[in-house]
Design an enzyme around this catalytic site. Structure first.
Site, PDB file in Angstrom:
ATOM      1  N   ILE A   1      82.668  18.306 -25.692  1.00 27.39           N
ATOM      2  CA  ILE A   1      83.117  19.706 -25.852  1.00 27.39           C
ATOM      3  C   ILE A   1      84.006  20.093 -24.666  1.00 27.39           C
ATOM      4  CG2 ILE A   1      82.357  22.084 -26.236  1.00 27.39           C
ATOM      5  CD1 ILE A   1      79.503  20.896 -26.629  1.00 27.39           C
TER       6      ILE A   1
ATOM      7  N   LYS B   1      74.422  19.834 -14.636  1.00 25.93           N
ATOM      8  CA  LYS B   1      75.515  20.444 -15.417  1.00 25.93           C
ATOM      9  C   LYS B   1      75.710  21.911 -15.039  1.00 25.93           C
ATOM     10  CE  LYS B   1      75.006  17.202 -19.230  1.00 25.93           C
ATOM     11  NZ  LYS B   1      74.270  16.892 -20.453  1.00 25.93           N
TER      12      LYS B   1
ATOM     13  N   GLY C   1      76.922  11.176 -26.683  1.00 29.00           N
ATOM     14  CA  GLY C   1      77.303  10.148 -27.653  1.00 29.00           C
ATOM     15  C   GLY C   1      78.585   9.457 -27.230  1.00 29.00           C
TER      16      GLY C   1
END
Ligand code: NAP
Ligand code: HSE
Length: 376
Positions: free
Chosen positions: A117, A186, A282
């Site tokens: 993203i 993060k 992923g």
């Protein structure tokens, strides 16, 4: 541009695969321990560092060392670096940015937050116009995969973790995913771009591993769904951040983030809430984010220059929230209500600060959840 990829695992092999269809990027060498993985592999980093044709190094080995040394060495040898490794970035971002600046090269790390993203690019676009007021969201694909499975399929915690590992979502040591270190990293990285400061992991982080099938079932009866949320806000030179379960109404957007998907929200004055949604982990989504960084370096695209010049100190008193705390006995105290479900006692607090929360739960075995602002 000729590049080298350090680590030919899930992400590194994805970078190679996508680059095969792009004329502007050629993977010249891969650093790997197992040389049989690909015919351009080497296990000698000097072969990459001393290769003048290689202008950019992609680091996707993971871990702190030797990733730190390899990134620094590349930057000091005037090679751009793109990394997906949140652990090393959250610890050494200041040193990497300084080395990049001193050597006239770029250090980029879009893939480190939100996998595929483009949320860091999104934050930087917002920053071209205005400050960020708040960041919060689902930053970890593995934990969301587990919570989603527990909610929709009534699975137990650990049975779904194994599936997430098989699908390549989880970290090599999955405790980073389920104990919150990955989200903490993060939050630290997103904070740097949102607020121009480099914070340390001194804010509360509650593990996910205490949630049970019974908790999920109780929250469902109340109309809530639990999601693992990282968040950060600032006020002047102070900040407050946390990593913990939040309870959302089942019809909230966050409540409907399925599988390994992430949803990261950035709040600013003229934009209001902007939600970045997509595959947070992923092989190919993460590799795509790395490729985007490389193409941006090649074409000189930068929305807002990364700076971490501001100094912030952690304050546990900036905001008040309502919490739902599960203990295995009834506590005395000033709670709005206490509900018993099976052998569990769910304590609903009034609005309290993080400092008051920490005092309340100190030394006690409990599950901590925060009522999202939509519910509170
Ligand atoms: P991975 O599948 O374990 O791949 C890492 C690769 O690097 C392995 O092939 C490993 O070899 C190799 N390696 C490690 N240390 C090395 C060294 N010193 N020299 C040479 N090769 C070395 O991990 P991954 O899932 O691709 O993740 C890589 C990084 O991307 C991590 O920092 C992770 O946090 C980040 N990331 C991952 C995802 C994701 O969805 N997987 C998403 C975003 C960010 P061995 O197996 O032989 O040790
Ligand atoms: N293990 C991480 C996750 C990979 O599950 O979100 C992406 O950062």
């Amino acid at each position: 541009m000729k590049i080298a990829v350090l680590g030919f695992g899930t992400v590194g092999s994805g970078v190679y695969e996508i680059s095969q269809n792009l004329k502007d990027i050629e993977v010249k060498k891969v650093l790997e321990k197992d040389l049989s993985k690909i015919n351009i592999a080497t296990d000698n980093y000097d072969e990459i560092i001393n290769d003048r044709e290689i202008e950019l190094v992609v680091e996707c080995m993971g871990g702190l060392h030797p990733a730190y040394e390899f990134i620094m060495k590349a930057l000091q040898n005037k090679k751009h670096v793109v990394s997906a490794n949140k652990a090393v970035i959250a610890k050494y971002l200041d040193e990497f940015l300084k080395a990049a600046q001193e050597n006239g090269v770029e250090f980029r790390f879009e893939a480190s937050v939100g996998g595929g993203i483009p949320c860091l690019a999104g934050i930087q676009k917002i920053r071209r116009v205005e400050n960020v007021d708040k960041i919060y969201g689902i930053f970890n694909g593995t934990s969301n995969f587990i919570l989603d499975n527990m909610y929709r399929f009534e699975n137990e915690f650990f049975t779904t973790l194994k599936t997430a590992q098989e699908l390549g979502y989880a970290e090599a040591d999955p405790s980073a995913d389920i104990d919150g270190y990955d989200v903490t990293n993060k939050v630290i990285i997103s904070f740097a771009l949102a607020y121009d400061g480099f914070i340390k992991n001194e804010f509360p982080c509650f593990t996910l591993r205490d949630i049970t099938k019974e908790d999920v079932s109780y929250f469902r009866k109340k109309g809530y769904i639990a999601k693992y949320i990282g968040e950060a806000i600032t006020s002047g030179n102070e900040y407050q951040a946390s990593v913990m379960l939040n309870l959302f109404p089942t019809n909230a957007l966050e409540g409907n983030v399925l599988s390994n998907y992430n949803m990261i929200t950035v709040v600013s004055h003229t934009m209001g809430e902007v939600k970045f949604y997509g595959q947070g982990a992923g092989k190919l989504p993460t590799a795509n984010a790395i490729i985007q960084d490389i193409l941006d370096i090649i074409t000189g695209v930068q929305f807002h220059k990364t700076s971490i010049a501001k100094k912030y100190s952690y304050s546990p008193n900036l905001l008040k929230h309502k919490y739902v705390l599960r203990f295995n006995e009834e506590l005395k105290g000033n709670f709005e209500k206490i509900e018993k479900d099976r052998n569990n006692f769910y304590h609903f607090t009034s609005e309290i600060s993080q400092a008051e929360l920490i005092k309340l739960i100190k030394g006690k075995d409990c599950l901590v959840t925060k009522l999202s602002e939509v519910l509170a």
